[in-house]
Design a protein around this motif. Structure first.
Motif, PDB file in Angstrom:
ATOM      1  N   GLU A  20       0.713  -0.899   0.011  1.00 19.74           N
ATOM      2  CA  GLU A  20      -0.076   0.023  -0.019  1.00 19.74           C
ATOM      3  C   GLU A  20       0.809   1.487   0.315  1.00 19.74           C
ATOM      4  O   GLU A  20       2.403   1.698   0.645  1.00 19.74           O
ATOM      5  CB  GLU A  20      -0.669   0.059   1.225  1.00 19.74           C
ATOM      6  CG  GLU A  20      -1.866   1.120   1.017  1.00 19.74           C
ATOM      7  CD  GLU A  20      -3.305   1.286   1.991  1.00 19.74           C
ATOM      8  OE1 GLU A  20      -4.361   2.137   1.967  1.00 19.74           O
ATOM      9  OE2 GLU A  20      -3.205  -0.112   2.709  1.00 19.74           O
ATOM     10  N   GLY A  21       0.931   2.015  -0.833  1.00 23.89           N
ATOM     11  CA  GLY A  21       1.012   4.022  -0.972  1.00 23.89           C
ATOM     12  C   GLY A  21       2.686   3.672  -1.949  1.00 23.89           C
ATOM     13  O   GLY A  21       2.041   2.607  -3.342  1.00 23.89           O
ATOM     14  N   PHE A  22       3.388   3.812  -2.140  1.00 21.56           N
ATOM     15  CA  PHE A  22       4.138   4.215  -2.651  1.00 21.56           C
ATOM     16  C   PHE A  22       5.604   2.928  -3.054  1.00 21.56           C
ATOM     17  O   PHE A  22       5.764   2.437  -1.191  1.00 21.56           O
ATOM     18  CB  PHE A  22       4.907   5.315  -2.918  1.00 21.56           C
ATOM     19  CG  PHE A  22       4.673   6.316  -2.981  1.00 21.56           C
ATOM     20  CD1 PHE A  22       3.156   7.253  -4.183  1.00 21.56           C
ATOM     21  CD2 PHE A  22       3.688   7.383  -2.417  1.00 21.56           C
ATOM     22  CE1 PHE A  22       3.128   7.891  -4.241  1.00 21.56           C
ATOM     23  CE2 PHE A  22       2.731   8.269  -2.303  1.00 21.56           C
ATOM     24  CZ  PHE A  22       2.158   8.802  -3.075  1.00 21.56           C
ATOM     25  N   GLN A  23       5.687   2.214  -3.639  1.00 27.29           N
ATOM     26  CA  GLN A  23       7.051   1.642  -3.629  1.00 27.29           C
ATOM     27  C   GLN A  23       8.179   2.482  -4.229  1.00 27.29           C
ATOM     28  O   GLN A  23       9.367   1.523  -3.320  1.00 27.29           O
ATOM     29  CB  GLN A  23       6.817   0.516  -4.258  1.00 27.29           C
ATOM     30  CG  GLN A  23       7.716  -1.102  -4.452  1.00 27.29           C
ATOM     31  CD  GLN A  23       6.937  -2.036  -5.050  1.00 27.29           C
ATOM     32  OE1 GLN A  23       6.549  -1.918  -6.117  1.00 27.29           O
ATOM     33  NE2 GLN A  23       6.775  -3.568  -3.933  1.00 27.29           N
ATOM     34  N   ARG A  24       7.855   2.100  -5.533  1.00 25.54           N
ATOM     35  CA  ARG A  24       9.651   3.314  -5.480  1.00 25.54           C
ATOM     36  C   ARG A  24       9.193   4.516  -6.822  1.00 25.54           C
ATOM     37  O   ARG A  24       8.776   4.862  -7.013  1.00 25.54           O
ATOM     38  CB  ARG A  24       9.975   1.969  -6.253  1.00 25.54           C
ATOM     39  CG  ARG A  24       9.570   1.978  -7.919  1.00 25.54           C
ATOM     40  CD  ARG A  24      10.330   0.643  -9.122  1.00 25.54           C
ATOM     41  NE  ARG A  24       9.892   0.521  -9.789  1.00 25.54           N
ATOM     42  CZ  ARG A  24      10.517  -0.258 -10.899  1.00 25.54           C
ATOM     43  NH1 ARG A  24      11.402  -1.165 -10.445  1.00 25.54           N
ATOM     44  NH2 ARG A  24       9.646  -0.304 -12.199  1.00 25.54           N
ATOM     45  N   GLU A  35       8.690   6.696 -13.411  1.00 25.77           N
ATOM     46  CA  GLU A  35       7.117   6.055 -12.953  1.00 25.77           C
ATOM     47  C   GLU A  35       7.659   5.812 -11.162  1.00 25.77           C
ATOM     48  O   GLU A  35       8.525   6.050 -10.542  1.00 25.77           O
ATOM     49  CB  GLU A  35       7.898   5.147 -13.233  1.00 25.77           C
ATOM     50  CG  GLU A  35       7.623   3.485 -13.196  1.00 25.77           C
ATOM     51  CD  GLU A  35       7.974   2.175 -13.485  1.00 25.77           C
ATOM     52  OE1 GLU A  35       8.580   2.070 -14.647  1.00 25.77           O
ATOM     53  OE2 GLU A  35       8.617   1.589 -12.651  1.00 25.77           O
ATOM     54  N   ILE A  36       5.859   5.922 -10.584  1.00 27.40           N
ATOM     55  CA  ILE A  36       6.081   5.532  -9.085  1.00 27.40           C
ATOM     56  C   ILE A  36       4.860   4.578  -9.252  1.00 27.40           C
ATOM     57  O   ILE A  36       4.182   4.526 -10.192  1.00 27.40           O
ATOM     58  CB  ILE A  36       5.603   7.397  -8.553  1.00 27.40           C
ATOM     59  CG1 ILE A  36       6.262   7.964  -8.346  1.00 27.40           C
ATOM     60  CG2 ILE A  36       5.045   6.714  -7.509  1.00 27.40           C
ATOM     61  CD1 ILE A  36       6.327   9.018  -8.061  1.00 27.40           C
ATOM     62  N   HIS A  37       4.530   3.408  -8.101  1.00 27.21           N
ATOM     63  CA  HIS A  37       4.186   2.522  -8.243  1.00 27.21           C
ATOM     64  C   HIS A  37       3.517   3.000  -7.063  1.00 27.21           C
ATOM     65  O   HIS A  37       4.167   2.786  -5.746  1.00 27.21           O
ATOM     66  CB  HIS A  37       5.083   0.928  -7.708  1.00 27.21           C
ATOM     67  CG  HIS A  37       5.216   0.385  -9.023  1.00 27.21           C
ATOM     68  ND1 HIS A  37       6.074  -1.027  -9.717  1.00 27.21           N
ATOM     69  CD2 HIS A  37       5.473   1.371 -10.956  1.00 27.21           C
ATOM     70  CE1 HIS A  37       6.274  -0.940 -10.312  1.00 27.21           C
ATOM     71  NE2 HIS A  37       6.363   0.507 -11.157  1.00 27.21           N
ATOM     72  N   ILE A  38       1.725   3.143  -7.342  1.00 24.45           N
ATOM     73  CA  ILE A  38       0.990   3.174  -6.032  1.00 24.45           C
ATOM     74  C   ILE A  38       1.043   1.614  -5.890  1.00 24.45           C
ATOM     75  O   ILE A  38      -0.272   1.467  -7.001  1.00 24.45           O
ATOM     76  CB  ILE A  38       0.731   4.262  -6.337  1.00 24.45           C
ATOM     77  CG1 ILE A  38       1.101   5.223  -6.883  1.00 24.45           C
ATOM     78  CG2 ILE A  38      -0.315   4.285  -5.359  1.00 24.45           C
ATOM     79  CD1 ILE A  38       0.240   7.091  -7.222  1.00 24.45           C
ATOM     80  N   GLY A  39       0.637   1.342  -4.671  1.00 21.52           N
ATOM     81  CA  GLY A  39      -0.267  -0.160  -4.191  1.00 21.52           C
ATOM     82  C   GLY A  39      -1.368  -0.438  -4.008  1.00 21.52           C
ATOM     83  O   GLY A  39      -1.868   1.132  -2.550  1.00 21.52           O
TER      84      GLY A  39
END
Length: 102
Positions: A20-24, A35-39
């Motif tokens: 959950e939230g940001f991974q990278r 690139e930003i991953h939002i889970g």
């Protein structure tokens, strides 16, 4: 957001990630993208309605945009924040309101 939303909503369902939230946050200077991953873990989000999920996503997108701006400035890229935030406000309004109207 129109380009992002179809990748989230697939076949009438959502794609979920276990975090959950940001991974990278990744900046590729060579290919000129960020690139930003939002889970969104399924267990937490499958019990809420779609507008709550959209509010979660737009909130994290706003934070992601803030992080991207910081990163671009750190790398000495020119960023037109006034236009960027103006565009984001329009996207946010359309993304949230369009679903409520349908």
């Amino acid at each position: 957001m129109d380009e992002i939303a179809p990748t989230i909503f697939v076949g009438g369902d959502l794609w979920y990630w276990k975090f959950e939230g940001f991974q990278r946050l990744r900046l590729s200077k060579k290919h000129r993208y960020i690139e930003i991953h939002i889970g969104m873990p399924r267990e937490r989000w499958e019990i809420v309605n779609i507008i709550e999920i959209k509010k979660y996503l737009i909130s994290h997108l706003k934070t992601a945009l803030e992080l991207m701006i910081k990163r671009l400035k750190k790398e000495k890229y020119e960023v037109n924040e006034i236009d960027l935030w103006s565009d984001f406000a329009k996207v946010e309004e359309e993304f949230l309101i369009n679903y409520q109207v349908q």
